[in-house]
Design an enzyme around this catalytic site. Structure first.
Site, short mmCIF file in Angstrom:
data_model
loop_
_atom_site.label_atom_id
_atom_site.label_comp_id
_atom_site.label_asym_id
_atom_site.label_seq_id
_atom_site.Cartn_x
_atom_site.Cartn_y
_atom_site.Cartn_z
N GLY A 1 0.84 -1.21 0.00
CA GLY A 1 0.00 0.00 0.00
C GLY A 1 0.87 1.25 0.00
O GLY A 1 0.73 2.14 -0.86
N HIS A 2 1.80 1.30 0.96
CA HIS A 2 2.72 2.44 1.01
C HIS A 2 3.53 2.56 -0.28
O HIS A 2 3.73 3.64 -0.81
CB HIS A 2 3.73 2.27 2.15
CG HIS A 2 3.13 2.14 3.52
ND1 HIS A 2 3.15 0.97 4.23
CD2 HIS A 2 2.51 3.05 4.30
CE1 HIS A 2 2.59 1.17 5.41
NE2 HIS A 2 2.17 2.41 5.48
N GLN B 1 -1.26 11.14 17.89
CA GLN B 1 -2.49 10.72 17.23
C GLN B 1 -3.03 9.41 17.79
O GLN B 1 -4.04 8.90 17.33
CB GLN B 1 -2.31 10.65 15.71
CG GLN B 1 -1.47 9.49 15.22
CD GLN B 1 -1.21 9.59 13.73
OE1 GLN B 1 -0.59 10.54 13.25
NE2 GLN B 1 -1.69 8.63 12.97
N LYS C 1 -7.40 4.15 1.83
CA LYS C 1 -7.60 3.23 2.96
C LYS C 1 -8.05 4.01 4.17
O LYS C 1 -8.91 3.59 4.92
CB LYS C 1 -6.27 2.52 3.23
CG LYS C 1 -6.13 1.89 4.56
CD LYS C 1 -6.46 0.44 4.48
CE LYS C 1 -6.62 -0.24 5.82
NZ LYS C 1 -5.77 0.25 6.87
P1 AMP Z 1 0.28 4.65 7.67
O1 AMP Z 1 1.71 4.23 7.69
O2 AMP Z 1 -0.67 3.59 8.11
O3 AMP Z 1 0.06 5.97 8.36
O4 AMP Z 1 -0.07 4.91 6.14
C1 AMP Z 1 0.66 5.85 5.38
C2 AMP Z 1 -0.10 6.13 4.12
O5 AMP Z 1 -0.27 4.92 3.38
C3 AMP Z 1 -1.53 6.67 4.40
O6 AMP Z 1 -1.82 7.69 3.46
C4 AMP Z 1 -2.38 5.46 4.19
O7 AMP Z 1 -3.70 5.77 3.80
C5 AMP Z 1 -1.63 4.76 3.06
N1 AMP Z 1 -2.01 3.36 3.03
C6 AMP Z 1 -1.91 2.45 4.04
N2 AMP Z 1 -2.41 1.26 3.64
C7 AMP Z 1 -2.85 1.43 2.37
C8 AMP Z 1 -3.47 0.56 1.42
N3 AMP Z 1 -3.75 -0.69 1.69
N4 AMP Z 1 -3.78 1.08 0.20
C9 AMP Z 1 -3.50 2.38 -0.09
N5 AMP Z 1 -2.92 3.23 0.77
C10 AMP Z 1 -2.59 2.76 1.98
#
Ligand code: AMP
Length: 283
Positions: A36-37, A61, A149
């Protein structure tokens, strides 16, 4: 790839890039990187001269009973993945670097928060907005990439960029899923084997709901009940919420029409999973 932990050094580096007329794409993350990232990064890579990624598990947060301490971390693996994905600069400040003292001023989000995760995660989006004001000022990106997401986060960031006049283009990116449909998440590693087997039922319930809407169902309550039944029948998770709103405004709907979001959150033993779909409902 440059790895920078000091705010000052990051600002100097970005300043020199800007002087050379380079555009900066920015992907803020909390690390434990997955596909995803990496999808956000690849998109940012292809649309900018420089790709900046931050890894920072932002304590403000997380609520007192949330998973800040147990949030998965693996900087070595993350650095390797980031480098392979073409990241130019990885910004990885410590908590002390970001919050050396109690802040005298923080951001408070007023709208788009009394629904979905914002309702239960009191102060969560204030913490997200506050760290993003800092990160945007440090990284000064031309474009910032966020995953759908976290669709409510995208809605809040949209408000932040507009209301605080950040000269940044917000780029929302579609949800990246495992082959069985489970939305990729750093928290998926905290599922038990059985929960991992059940977890694809979340997306399945959203797809079922969309099919009913495509067939003509316009009553949000009927759709909500359908999803609740599917998840409670097929998983051991406890439903936090199943909600339908107009998107990105996150306003209530009495009839389904226009661009909507169907979003769910389900608690498993050691992981709370969220998922959603956004789409246009034809008249
Ligand atoms: P996080 O590390 O969880 O804060 O995520 C960092 C970024 O990656 C945020 O913008 C999330 O929305 C995005 N992200 C996390 N998981 C996914 C996914 N499965 N598909 C798309 N974007 C994602």
């Amino acid at each position: 790839m440059k790895v920078i932990t000091s705010i000052k050094e990051m600002q100097q580096y970005i300043h020199s890039l800007k002087q050379d007329g380079k555009t900066v794409g920015f992907v803020p993350t909390m690390g434990f990187l997955h596909e995803g990232h990496l999808t956000l990064m690849k998109k940012a890579r292809s649309e900018n001269d420089v790709l900046a990624v931050s890894i920072f598990v932002n304590p403000i947060q997380f609520g007192p009973n949330e998973d800040f301490d147990s949030y998965p971390r693996d900087l070595e693996r993350d650095s390797k993945l980031a480098e392979e994905t073409g990241v130019d600069v990885l910004f990885h400040p410590s908590t002390e670097e970001m919050y050396p003292a109690k802040m005298s001023l923080t951001a408070v989000v007023h709208s788009r928060i009394n629904v979905l995760c914002g309702r239960q995660r009191n102060g969560h989006f204030d913490g997200v907005a506050t760290v993003l004001v800092k990160l945007f000022n440090i990284v000064q990106p031309d474009s910032a990439y966020f995953g759908l997401k976290d669709a409510q986060q995208v809605a809040v960031v949209d408000g932040l960029i507009t209301d605080f006049n950040f000269p940044i283009t917000l780029v929302p990116v579609e949800i990246v899923r495992e082959e069985d449909g489970l939305a990729k998440s750093s928290r998926n590693v905290n599922l038990t084997l059985q929960e991992r087997e059940e977890a694809p039922r979340l997306y399945e319930s959203l797809q079922m709901a969309k099919r009913e809407i495509d067939k003509g169902q316009r009553n949000p309550k009927v759709i909500e009940d359908l999803i609740i039944k599917h998840i409670t029948t097929h998983t051991s998770g406890v439903i936090d919420y199943v909600e339908l709103y107009r998107y990105p405004e996150l306003d209530e709907l009495s009839q389904l029409n226009g661009k909507i979001i169907i979003a769910i959150a389900v608690k498993f033993t050691k992981a709370r999973l969220i998922d959603n779909i956004t789409f246009d409902v034809k008249e």
